[in-house]
Structure formats: structure tokens, C-alpha cells
Scaffold this active site. Structure first.
Site, PDB file in Angstrom:
ATOM      1  N   GLN A   5       1.019  -8.667   5.385  1.00 42.99           N
ATOM      2  CA  GLN A   5      -0.089  -7.698   5.200  1.00 42.99           C
ATOM      3  C   GLN A   5      -0.389  -7.501   3.731  1.00 42.99           C
TER       4      GLN A   5
ATOM      5  N   GLY B 100      -1.502  -3.182  -1.671  1.00 44.92           N
ATOM      6  CA  GLY B 100      -0.427  -2.941  -0.713  1.00 44.92           C
ATOM      7  C   GLY B 100      -0.702  -1.662   0.040  1.00 44.92           C
TER       8      GLY B 100
ATOM      9  N   ARG C  50       8.945   2.618   9.554  1.00 43.74           N
ATOM     10  CA  ARG C  50       9.132   3.917   8.887  1.00 43.74           C
ATOM     11  C   ARG C  50      10.124   4.771   9.692  1.00 43.74           C
TER      12      ARG C  50
ATOM     13  N   HIS D 137      31.305  17.962  -5.293  1.00 38.37           N
ATOM     14  CA  HIS D 137      29.898  18.408  -5.328  1.00 38.37           C
ATOM     15  C   HIS D 137      28.950  17.241  -5.488  1.00 38.37           C
TER      16      HIS D 137
ATOM     17  N   TYR E 106       8.596  -0.176   0.007  1.00 41.97           N
ATOM     18  CA  TYR E 106       8.017  -0.890   1.145  1.00 41.97           C
ATOM     19  C   TYR E 106       7.769   0.050   2.330  1.00 41.97           C
ATOM     20  N   GLU E 107       6.941  -0.438   3.213  1.00 41.79           N
ATOM     21  CA  GLU E 107       6.535   0.341   4.384  1.00 41.79           C
ATOM     22  C   GLU E 107       5.793   1.596   3.993  1.00 41.79           C
TER      23      GLU E 107
HETATM   24  C1  LIG Z   1      14.081  -1.242   8.696  1.00 42.32           C
HETATM   25  C2  LIG Z   1      14.378  -2.522   8.052  1.00 42.32           C
HETATM   26  C3  LIG Z   1      13.183  -3.383   7.815  1.00 42.32           C
HETATM   27  C4  LIG Z   1      12.918  -3.554   6.367  1.00 42.32           C
HETATM   28  C5  LIG Z   1      11.834  -4.573   6.142  1.00 42.32           C
HETATM   29  C6  LIG Z   1      10.683  -3.938   5.481  1.00 42.32           C
HETATM   30  C7  LIG Z   1       9.703  -4.940   5.137  1.00 42.32           C
HETATM   31  C8  LIG Z   1       8.535  -4.266   4.560  1.00 42.32           C
HETATM   32  C9  LIG Z   1       7.351  -4.404   5.158  1.00 42.32           C
HETATM   33  C10 LIG Z   1       6.161  -3.796   4.582  1.00 42.32           C
HETATM   34  O1  LIG Z   1       6.189  -3.195   3.532  1.00 42.32           O
HETATM   35  S1  LIG Z   1       4.779  -4.008   5.548  1.00 42.32           S
HETATM   36  C11 LIG Z   1       3.502  -3.327   4.589  1.00 42.32           C
HETATM   37  C12 LIG Z   1       3.611  -1.825   4.482  1.00 42.32           C
HETATM   38  N1  LIG Z   1       2.393  -1.317   3.984  1.00 42.32           N
HETATM   39  C13 LIG Z   1       2.022  -0.050   4.146  1.00 42.32           C
HETATM   40  O2  LIG Z   1       2.737   0.796   4.632  1.00 42.32           O
HETATM   41  C14 LIG Z   1       0.615   0.253   3.715  1.00 42.32           C
HETATM   42  C15 LIG Z   1       0.416   1.723   3.439  1.00 42.32           C
HETATM   43  N2  LIG Z   1      -0.964   2.104   3.652  1.00 42.32           N
HETATM   44  C16 LIG Z   1      -1.359   2.555   4.891  1.00 42.32           C
HETATM   45  O3  LIG Z   1      -0.620   2.625   5.850  1.00 42.32           O
HETATM   46  C17 LIG Z   1      -2.779   3.010   5.005  1.00 42.32           C
HETATM   47  O4  LIG Z   1      -3.585   2.378   4.071  1.00 42.32           O
HETATM   48  C18 LIG Z   1      -2.911   4.552   4.818  1.00 42.32           C
HETATM   49  C19 LIG Z   1      -2.384   4.953   3.454  1.00 42.32           C
HETATM   50  C20 LIG Z   1      -2.152   5.258   5.909  1.00 42.32           C
HETATM   51  C21 LIG Z   1      -4.374   4.951   4.893  1.00 42.32           C
HETATM   52  O5  LIG Z   1      -4.904   4.409   6.108  1.00 42.32           O
HETATM   53  P1  LIG Z   1      -6.329   3.788   6.063  1.00 42.32           P
HETATM   54  O6  LIG Z   1      -6.321   2.772   4.989  1.00 42.32           O
HETATM   55  O7  LIG Z   1      -6.733   3.320   7.397  1.00 42.32           O
HETATM   56  O8  LIG Z   1      -7.186   5.025   5.597  1.00 42.32           O
HETATM   57  P2  LIG Z   1      -8.095   6.050   6.399  1.00 42.32           P
HETATM   58  O9  LIG Z   1      -9.232   5.367   7.036  1.00 42.32           O
HETATM   59  O10 LIG Z   1      -8.335   7.159   5.446  1.00 42.32           O
HETATM   60  O11 LIG Z   1      -7.184   6.577   7.612  1.00 42.32           O
HETATM   61  C22 LIG Z   1      -6.451   7.697   7.459  1.00 42.32           C
HETATM   62  C23 LIG Z   1      -6.472   8.342   8.822  1.00 42.32           C
HETATM   63  O12 LIG Z   1      -5.796   7.445   9.729  1.00 42.32           O
HETATM   64  C24 LIG Z   1      -4.600   8.046  10.151  1.00 42.32           C
HETATM   65  N3  LIG Z   1      -3.565   7.028  10.106  1.00 42.32           N
HETATM   66  C25 LIG Z   1      -3.308   6.207   9.070  1.00 42.32           C
HETATM   67  N4  LIG Z   1      -2.289   5.394   9.387  1.00 42.32           N
HETATM   68  C26 LIG Z   1      -1.912   5.723  10.648  1.00 42.32           C
HETATM   69  C27 LIG Z   1      -0.905   5.250  11.526  1.00 42.32           C
HETATM   70  N5  LIG Z   1      -0.079   4.282  11.147  1.00 42.32           N
HETATM   71  N6  LIG Z   1      -0.810   5.807  12.737  1.00 42.32           N
HETATM   72  C28 LIG Z   1      -1.652   6.799  13.110  1.00 42.32           C
HETATM   73  N7  LIG Z   1      -2.632   7.319  12.321  1.00 42.32           N
HETATM   74  C29 LIG Z   1      -2.745   6.766  11.108  1.00 42.32           C
HETATM   75  C30 LIG Z   1      -4.316   9.122   9.138  1.00 42.32           C
HETATM   76  O13 LIG Z   1      -3.518  10.140   9.699  1.00 42.32           O
HETATM   77  C31 LIG Z   1      -5.698   9.608   8.831  1.00 42.32           C
HETATM   78  O14 LIG Z   1      -6.147  10.379   9.911  1.00 42.32           O
HETATM   79  P3  LIG Z   1      -7.119  11.618   9.595  1.00 42.32           P
HETATM   80  O15 LIG Z   1      -6.370  12.490   8.639  1.00 42.32           O
HETATM   81  O16 LIG Z   1      -8.359  11.029   8.978  1.00 42.32           O
HETATM   82  O17 LIG Z   1      -7.329  12.244  10.936  1.00 42.32           O
HETATM   83  C1  LIG Z   2      11.497  -5.234  -1.018  1.00 39.72           C
HETATM   84  C2  LIG Z   2      10.088  -5.257  -0.523  1.00 39.72           C
HETATM   85  C3  LIG Z   2       9.802  -5.857   0.695  1.00 39.72           C
HETATM   86  C4  LIG Z   2       8.487  -5.895   1.159  1.00 39.72           C
HETATM   87  N1  LIG Z   2       8.222  -6.531   2.344  1.00 39.72           N
HETATM   88  C5  LIG Z   2       6.948  -6.599   2.776  1.00 39.72           C
HETATM   89  C6  LIG Z   2       6.641  -7.294   3.988  1.00 39.72           C
HETATM   90  O1  LIG Z   2       7.531  -7.826   4.644  1.00 39.72           O
HETATM   91  N2  LIG Z   2       5.351  -7.371   4.380  1.00 39.72           N
HETATM   92  C7  LIG Z   2       4.340  -6.781   3.665  1.00 39.72           C
HETATM   93  O2  LIG Z   2       3.186  -6.875   4.073  1.00 39.72           O
HETATM   94  N3  LIG Z   2       4.601  -6.093   2.515  1.00 39.72           N
HETATM   95  C8  LIG Z   2       5.873  -6.003   2.059  1.00 39.72           C
HETATM   96  N4  LIG Z   2       6.154  -5.329   0.907  1.00 39.72           N
HETATM   97  C9  LIG Z   2       5.064  -4.762   0.122  1.00 39.72           C
HETATM   98  C10 LIG Z   2       5.023  -3.244   0.214  1.00 39.72           C
HETATM   99  O3  LIG Z   2       4.596  -2.844   1.474  1.00 39.72           O
HETATM  100  C11 LIG Z   2       4.089  -2.726  -0.870  1.00 39.72           C
HETATM  101  O4  LIG Z   2       4.692  -3.007  -2.114  1.00 39.72           O
HETATM  102  C12 LIG Z   2       3.855  -1.230  -0.732  1.00 39.72           C
HETATM  103  O5  LIG Z   2       3.050  -1.003   0.396  1.00 39.72           O
HETATM  104  C13 LIG Z   2       3.174  -0.627  -1.970  1.00 39.72           C
HETATM  105  O6  LIG Z   2       1.978  -1.295  -2.254  1.00 39.72           O
HETATM  106  P1  LIG Z   2       1.776  -1.911  -3.728  1.00 39.72           P
HETATM  107  O7  LIG Z   2       2.983  -2.641  -4.092  1.00 39.72           O
HETATM  108  O8  LIG Z   2       0.472  -2.631  -3.745  1.00 39.72           O
HETATM  109  O9  LIG Z   2       1.691  -0.645  -4.688  1.00 39.72           O
HETATM  110  P2  LIG Z   2       0.321   0.157  -4.975  1.00 39.72           P
HETATM  111  O10 LIG Z   2      -0.321   0.526  -3.700  1.00 39.72           O
HETATM  112  O11 LIG Z   2      -0.455  -0.592  -5.986  1.00 39.72           O
HETATM  113  O12 LIG Z   2       0.938   1.502  -5.615  1.00 39.72           O
HETATM  114  C14 LIG Z   2       1.275   1.529  -6.988  1.00 39.72           C
HETATM  115  C15 LIG Z   2       1.449   2.974  -7.377  1.00 39.72           C
HETATM  116  O13 LIG Z   2       0.204   3.661  -7.180  1.00 39.72           O
HETATM  117  C16 LIG Z   2       0.382   4.782  -6.318  1.00 39.72           C
HETATM  118  N5  LIG Z   2      -0.745   4.928  -5.416  1.00 39.72           N
HETATM  119  C17 LIG Z   2      -1.396   3.952  -4.779  1.00 39.72           C
HETATM  120  N6  LIG Z   2      -2.341   4.455  -3.976  1.00 39.72           N
HETATM  121  C18 LIG Z   2      -2.280   5.807  -4.099  1.00 39.72           C
HETATM  122  C19 LIG Z   2      -2.979   6.899  -3.519  1.00 39.72           C
HETATM  123  N7  LIG Z   2      -3.969   6.704  -2.638  1.00 39.72           N
HETATM  124  N8  LIG Z   2      -2.613   8.146  -3.888  1.00 39.72           N
HETATM  125  C20 LIG Z   2      -1.614   8.338  -4.765  1.00 39.72           C
HETATM  126  N9  LIG Z   2      -0.909   7.361  -5.356  1.00 39.72           N
HETATM  127  C21 LIG Z   2      -1.240   6.108  -5.014  1.00 39.72           C
HETATM  128  C22 LIG Z   2       1.623   4.463  -5.510  1.00 39.72           C
HETATM  129  O14 LIG Z   2       2.208   5.654  -5.052  1.00 39.72           O
HETATM  130  C23 LIG Z   2       2.460   3.719  -6.509  1.00 39.72           C
HETATM  131  O15 LIG Z   2       3.167   4.670  -7.296  1.00 39.72           O
HETATM  132  C24 LIG Z   2       7.454  -5.291   0.403  1.00 39.72           C
HETATM  133  C25 LIG Z   2       7.746  -4.674  -0.821  1.00 39.72           C
HETATM  134  C26 LIG Z   2       9.050  -4.656  -1.287  1.00 39.72           C
HETATM  135  C27 LIG Z   2       9.349  -3.979  -2.602  1.00 39.72           C
END
Ligand SMILES: CCCCCCC/C=C/C(=O)SCCNC(=O)CCNC(=O)[C@H](O)C(C)(C)COP(=O)(O)OP(=O)(O)OC[C@H]1O[C@@H](n2cnc3c(N)ncnc32)[C@H](O)[C@@H]1OP(=O)(O)O
Ligand SMILES: Cc1cc2nc3c(=O)[nH]c(=O)nc-3n(C[C@H](O)[C@H](O)[C@H](O)COP(=O)(O)OP(=O)(O)OC[C@H]3O[C@@H](n4cnc5c(N)ncnc54)[C@H](O)[C@@H]3O)c2cc1C
Length: 593
Positions: free
Chosen positions: A69, A75, A213, A260, A351-352
Site C-alpha cells: 500500500q 504512507g 492495529r 520504579h 507502521y500501520e
Molecule cells: C502485528 C504484526 C504485523 C507487523 C507488520 C506490519 C507491517 C506494516 C504494514 C503497514 O504499515 S500497511 C500500511 C499502513 N498504512 C496506514 O495505516 C495508512 C494510514 N492512513 C489511513 O489509514 C487513512 O489515510 C486515514 C488517516 C485513516 C484517513 O482515511 P482516508 O484517507 O480515507 O480519509 P477520509 O476520507 O478523511 O476518511 C476518514 C473517515 O473514514 C473513517 N475511517 C478511516 N479509516 C477507517 C477504517 N480503517 N475503518 C473505519 N473507518 C475508517 C474515519 O473514521 C473518518 O470517518 P468520519 O470521521 O469522516 O466519519
Molecule cells: C518497519 C516498517 C514496516 C512497514 N511495512 C509496511 C507494509 O508491509 N506495507 C505497507 O504498505 N507499508 C508498510 N510500512 C509503511 C508505513 O505504513 C508508513 O511508513 C506509515 O504509514 C507512515 O507513512 P509515511 O512513512 O509516508 O509517513 P508520513 O505519512 O509522510 O508521515 C510523516 C510525518 O508526518 C506526520 N503526518 C502525516 N500526515 C499527517 C496528518 N494528517 N496530521 C498530522 N501529522 C501528519 C506523521 O505523523 C509523521 O510524523 C512500513 C513501515 C515501517 C517503518
């Protein structure tokens, strides 16, 4: 809607596997993303026909899939992901493309070298319209040669802060065609002629993130309990300094400062484990509800999972560092296991969903509730947030002699969460009345919004801890766990004291009372500390720590560990004669002149 067939319920199994991920993840598990993100995506976003095709093969590990993603340029802001999936009705295919350098998928775990499939999040275009980010199941590599398929550039992103045995990767598409049915079609659909059918809720495609999460909460509990085990065991064998002059060196665990530093991490680990079980149950129930057409719990699950993920990862990162620092110099050695555990755990702050963004997502939910409260509405019997509607006691009562089940402490946390939630809501309204638009007002309140979320999550963690300990019937275990509960609650009171003192709710005297209860709890925990951590029954191999060995033979094994270092294979290393020896010889020659 008739009851949809229950998908293979791997949640519990997945929860345990996720839990294990945090151990295997430390070793760089090539199936981490397959098990913890790709399979949940298939479970929750694939329609019946797709599940029949993909799930057995995925469960049987006939391929390895990741979750792609995040891109180099985005991200957090999923709306701005640049990878495109454009539908071609002539061939009934999607064309995947990475139009810019910043659209390169970047970070997905196991993408670099292990995976041959990926769940790819891409902006879906059909009939000339963009419908936002949707998941696609895409083959990346040939199943026999493992070579990247035509139009696909993929590789590892290089060394990272930690988790360097995980091949986080990059991925670019050059107009790669994939069948229409590679789009996950349980919620949104694209029909053969290209018509788009929207989902009942536009965030159901985000369910895999919600799962992780939720799983991370127990994962952070795991990390805290593992590192507390290392720190307690080492502190119980390490003697340094005297308390009573002449009485001989004491175990450093007898120092109050050491207790502590370490015991609150133990207590938090327990609290996070209990809330981790709660949120995973809520996730499983909500996914079942969605299968039966009921999406009512989706917002609550999202809000709670975001808040818990942000708070527990942050506190785990701080707590692991405390445990490391409590182990002195040997805590800084790789032999301690701390660098390994820390570098895996802190990744979860990012992440996540980066923690600030997650806190703000929960704050969105809280602001809706604050609006309802200000409008005089009554609570909707939701145990997680109902307390916000209630009026608590006007003054803190934590030092009242009799506090049934810590009701007075919980009410203090509820007071703080209620006050911070309503105050920041009122500020949001005031700024807009002064002419700011909502988004600007939101940004100007963002720090206070995050504080409101933290206060709300603290209340949830504390209440869950109290309720779960109360259910225990074995009184011997219950009394030990109550010592940890006492420490947890009063430690959290001191952690949020600023907020409780700020409006005069709590007095300085009551703050002193809370500190007294902390020191009392430390004393009660000390004699049971080693038995408590032994009861977790972590294997030495998963602790990865000479300091945390169950047999306590640290010093002999520390020397063995050091001697096994490749540097010690020979007494004199080749570089000596090549560089240092030569340099010193030349210096000696010069000094003779
Ligand atoms: C445990 C071991 C495993 C470890 C491996 C980990 C590997 C790592 C993987 C990854 O990192 S995968 C990538 C992770 N990336 C993210 O988490 C991205 C973060 N960003 C978002 O989720 C979204 O952009 C956002 C910040 C939630 C905003 O959502 P969106 O872009 O769609 O914006 P809006 O249109 O404003 O929507 C907000 C609206 O939607 C509701 N909402 C958002 N997300 C969810 C959800 N997941 N489920 C239900 N509802 C959701 C949110 O509450 C807002 O609702 P309203 O307030 O408008 O009613
Ligand atoms: C170890 C690791 C494993 C990962 N694995 C995966 C994977 O398997 N799949 C995948 O898809 N991704 C993966 N990721 C990516 C991860 O999901 C992203 O790094 C994460 O979602 C943050 O996005 P970004 O790195 O673009 O940071 P950005 O979104 O650019 O954020 C940078 C800074 O800006 C701030 N910021 C950004 N937007 C806002 C806002 N709206 N309001 C306030 N502050 C904001 C953030 O809080 C942060 O401090 C991984 C990352 C790591 C470190």
C-alpha cells in the site's frame, strides 16, 4: 441478508500467529505479511468465489503474498496514493501503473525478495472516473523461476533502523495487465462493462490495517513483558553497591529506583495484554457482523484500534528503553536482546498508521461524541464512550479510605478524558466562530486533540485492567496481580497529574497519596517479581538474551557469547599488521630519530 458462510475463522489462530510474529518477526519472518495482512485481506475483502480460489492456496502457503500500500511519496494519506489501476472493458483487465517515482511502492514487508504475490492498493479508474484506493491481488513473480513478471520492477529497500532480516521492498508497475477479477470484489465491484458498484461502507477495504492495529496492542504487551523479564531477571542476579554499609553488595533489584523503572513496564504489559484481547474480540465480532451486513460497529472499532495502537506502541517504546537503561552496560550489548526487541517494537509507532495520525483518527470520533453531548443528547449504551456523557464527582476522591474496585481512580481518568474532550471541542467551535475553517481549526487544536485521545485510551486501559482482574477467582494469583494493578493505576495517575491538577480536580496532597501508593506497590511486588516474570514462561530462545536467561548464569554465558564473536576467531586480526601495527612501527622508528 442470509447468513454469509463463516469464512475460515483464522482470527484466533491469526491472533496467535500475529502474536508470534513479534517473535518470528524479530528473526525476519518471510511469511509475516502473508499471514498477518494478505490472509486477513482475502478473508474480509475477497468475495466467495475469490476466497474459494485464493484462501486454501494462501493457507497452504502455495504462494507468499505481501501487503503493498505505502508508496515512496505517501504512507498516511491514502487518498493521494499514485499507483493506478485503470479498467479496460475491451479485455476486461485492469492496467496497473506507477506513473511517478513517488508512486513506487516502498516499505511493504517481504516484498523485496520473498513474495510472489501482493495485495496492491491502487487508485481505481473506470469509465474515466477515479473511485479511490482499492485492493487488487497481483502476481509479481513467476511461481517457478521466482523472477519478476513482465513490467514489474521489485527489490529490497536496503538496511533499516532494525528488522534487517525482513526484506522490506520497493515495487514499480509499468502498465501491467491483471484480470478484472484480481480486484477484491466483496465490497466494491467493477462489472465486466466497467460499471463501478460502491461498497456499503467506503472504509471496508481498510480492514487489514484495522486487524494489525488491533493485533499490535497484544504485540506491544509481548514486547513489554519480554523486556521486563530480561530486566527483572538480570536485576535479581546483578549485585552492585551497598544499601547498608558493610552489609555486602545488594541485588540492584533492591534499589527503589530500579523497581520504579522496571515494574511499571510489567504492569503496563499486563494492561496492554488484557486490552489487546478485548480489541481483537471486537475486531472478530465486527468482521462477523460485516459478513452479516451489519456495519454499525465499524466506527467504534476504528476509533478504539487507532487509539490503542498509538498509545501502546508509544509506551512500549519508552518502556523498552527504561528496561535497557536499567541493565547498565550489559544492557547496551547485543547479548542483552534489547537492541533486537527495541528495534522491532518501535517500528510499530510508525507502521500501520503513524501514531499522531492514529491519535487524530480517534479524536474525530471523540469530537462527534462531544458534539452530541453539547447538543444534550443521551448516551447510546456504548460502554467504551458512555462515561463521556456522565457527570463525574466534582473533586478527586482517590485518597478516600475505601475505594471499591478503584472506582475513584477510574473516575479521575474519566474526569480528565471528559474535560479534555469537551474543552478541545469547545475550542474547535470557538475558532470556527472566529472565522477559521474547520480544517484550520482542527490543525490549531491538534495537540489538544491528541491529549484527549490519550486520556480516553488511558481510561479504557485502566477500566479493562480493573474489570479483568476482578474476574479472577484464584485468590493467590489475584493478590499478586492486584499489586500490579495498584502500581499501574497510581503510576498512570502520576503520569497524567498535570491534567488532573490543572483544573483543581486533584490536590497536591492527593498527588502525594498516589505516589505513596506507587511505592507501597513496588514493595509488595519486589518479593514476587522473579516468580511473576518466570510465570510468563518465555523460552530463552525467544528472549534472545544472555541477561534474561532462566538459569541466571549470566556471567559465564556472557563471556562465552563474547568469545563466539567472529572477531575472536583469531588473537591477531589481519588488519593489525596491515594498518595499526605498521602505524605504530613507523611511529617508533620516528621517535628513535
Ligand atoms: C502485528 C504484526 C504485523 C507487523 C507488520 C506490519 C507491517 C506494516 C504494514 C503497514 O504499515 S500497511 C500500511 C499502513 N498504512 C496506514 O495505516 C495508512 C494510514 N492512513 C489511513 O489509514 C487513512 O489515510 C486515514 C488517516 C485513516 C484517513 O482515511 P482516508 O484517507 O480515507 O480519509 P477520509 O476520507 O478523511 O476518511 C476518514 C473517515 O473514514 C473513517 N475511517 C478511516 N479509516 C477507517 C477504517 N480503517 N475503518 C473505519 N473507518 C475508517 C474515519 O473514521 C473518518 O470517518 P468520519 O470521521 O469522516 O466519519
Ligand atoms: C518497519 C516498517 C514496516 C512497514 N511495512 C509496511 C507494509 O508491509 N506495507 C505497507 O504498505 N507499508 C508498510 N510500512 C509503511 C508505513 O505504513 C508508513 O511508513 C506509515 O504509514 C507512515 O507513512 P509515511 O512513512 O509516508 O509517513 P508520513 O505519512 O509522510 O508521515 C510523516 C510525518 O508526518 C506526520 N503526518 C502525516 N500526515 C499527517 C496528518 N494528517 N496530521 C498530522 N501529522 C501528519 C506523521 O505523523 C509523521 O510524523 C512500513 C513501515 C515501517 C517503518
Amino acid at each position: 441478508m442470509e447468513h454469509a458462510p463463516k469464512a475460515i475463522d483464522v482470527t484466533n489462530d491469526v491472533e496467535m500467529r500475529t502474536f508470534n510474529f513479534f517473535t518470528m518477526g524479530i528473526d525476519g519472518h518471510p511469511l509475516g505479511l502473508h499471514l498477518d495482512m494478505a490472509i486477513p485481506t482475502i478473508l474480509n475483502n475477497a468475495d466467495e468465489e475469490q476466497q474459494k480460489d485464493w484462501l486454501p492456496k494462501a493457507a497452504n502457503r502455495e504462494f507468499i503474498a505481501t501487503y503493498a500500500q505505502t508508496e515512496m511519496g505517501h504512507g498516511t494519506n491514502l487518498k493521494k496514493l499514485e499507483t493506478t489501476a485503470t479498467y479496460d472493458p475491451k479485455t476486461q483487465e485492469f492496467v496497473l501503473n506507477s506513473p511517478t517515482i513517488t508512486s513506487t511502492k516502498w516499505w511493504p514487508g517481504n516484498l523485496g525478495k520473498s513474495s510472489n504475490y501482493a495485495v496492491v492498493m491502487a487508485q481505481l479508474y473506470t469509465q474515466g472516473k477515479c473511485h479511490g484506493a482499492h485492493p487488487f491481488f497481483v502476481q509479481l513473480r513467476d511461481l517457478n523461476t521466482h523472477k519478476p513478471l513482465k513490467g514489474i520492477t521489485v527489490g529490497d529497500i536496503g538496511p533499516k533502523f532494525g528488522m534487517n532480516t525482513v526484506d522490506n521492498g520497493f515495487l514499480q508497475f509499468d502498465h501491467v495487465r491483471t484480470p478484472r477479477r484480481s480486484m477484491f470484489m466483496k465490497h466494491a465491484k467493477v462489472l465486466p462493462d466497467g460499471r463501478y458498484v460502491p461498497p456499503v461502507h467506503d472504509k471496508l477495504n481498510y480492514s487489514a490495517m484495522v486487524f494489525i492495529r488491533a493485533a499490535i496492542v497484544s504485540g506491544m504487551a509481548y514486547h513489554l513483558l519480554v523486556t521486563s523479564t530480561i530486566a527483572v531477571r538480570y536485576s535479581a542476579i546483578r549485585r552492585q553497591g551497598e544499601i547498608t554499609p558493610g552489609a555486602g553488595e545488594v541485588k540492584v533489584l533492591d534499589y527503589q529506583t530500579q523497581q520504579h523503572r522496571i515494574f511499571p513496564q510489567l504492569a503496563r504489559g499486563l494492561a496492554f495484554r488484557l486490552s489487546g484481547q478485548y480489541i481483537m474480540k471486537l475486531y472478530t465480532q465486527t468482521m462477523d457482523d460485516i459478513r452479516n451486513g451489519d456495519i454499525s460497529a465499524v466506527p467504534d472499532l476504528h476509533a478504539l484500534s487507532c487509539g490503542l495502537k498509538a498509545v501502546t506502541t508509544h509506551h512500549a517504546a519508552l518502556g523498552l528503553e527504561q528496561c535497557r537503561m536499567a541493565c547498565g552496560g550489559h544492557g547496551y550489548s547485543q547479548a542483552s536482546g534489547f537492541p533486537l526487541h527495541y528495534s522491532v517494537a518501535v517500528g510499530a509507532c510508525t507502521y500501520e498508521g503513524e501514531n499522531m495520525v492514529m491519535l487524530l483518527q480517534t479524536a474525530r470520533h471523540l469530537m462527534k461524541i462531544a458534539k452530541a453531548i453539547r447538543a444534550g443528547q443521551s448516551p447510546k449504551s456504548n460502554k467504551i464512550v458512555d462515561y463521556l456523557f456522565h457527570k463525574g464527582p466534582p473533586k478527586c476522591l482517590i485518597d478516600q479510605a475505601y475505594d471499591t474496585n478503584y472506582r475513584n481512580v477510574l473516575e479521575s481518568f474519566e474526569h480528565l478524558a471528559r474535560r479534555q474532550t469537551l474543552e478541545v471541542y469547545d475550542k474547535l467551535v470557538q475558532l470556527q466562530q472566529q472565522g477559521r475553517n474547520y480544517e484550520q481549526a482542527w490543525n490549531d487544536c491538534a495537540v489538544e486533540l491528541c491529549k484527549a485521545t490519550r486520556a480516553h485510551v488511558r481510561t479504557f486501559l485502566a477500566r479493562t485492567f480493573v474489570e479483568e482482574i476482578d474476574k479472577i477467582s484464584d485468590l493467590s494469583i489475584k493478590s499478586v496481580l492486584q499489586d500490579l494493578l495498584q502500581l499501574y493505576l497510581y503510576y498512570e495517575v502520576t503520569e497524567c497529574a498535570t491534567g488532573l491538577l490543572e483544573d483543581g480536580f486533584m490536590t497536591g496532597q492527593q498527588h502525594k497519596y498516589a505516589k505513596k501508593k506507587i511505592y507501597e506497590a513496588l514493595e509488595k511486588i519486589r518479593p514476587n517479581a522473579v516468580s511473576i516474570v518466570d510465570s510468563f514462561d518465555f523460552q530463552d530462545r525467544e528472549l534472545h538474551s544472555v541477561l534474561g536467561r532462566r538459569d541466571g548464569n549470566v556471567y559465564e554465558n556472557l563471556l562465552k557469547w563474547a568469545q563466539s564473536s567472529p572477531l575472536n576467531k583469531t588473537d591477531v586480526l589481519p588488519f593489525h599488521h596491515k594498518y595499526l601495527g605498521k602505524m605504530m612501527e613507523e611511529a617508533r622508528q620516528r621517535s628513535k630519530i
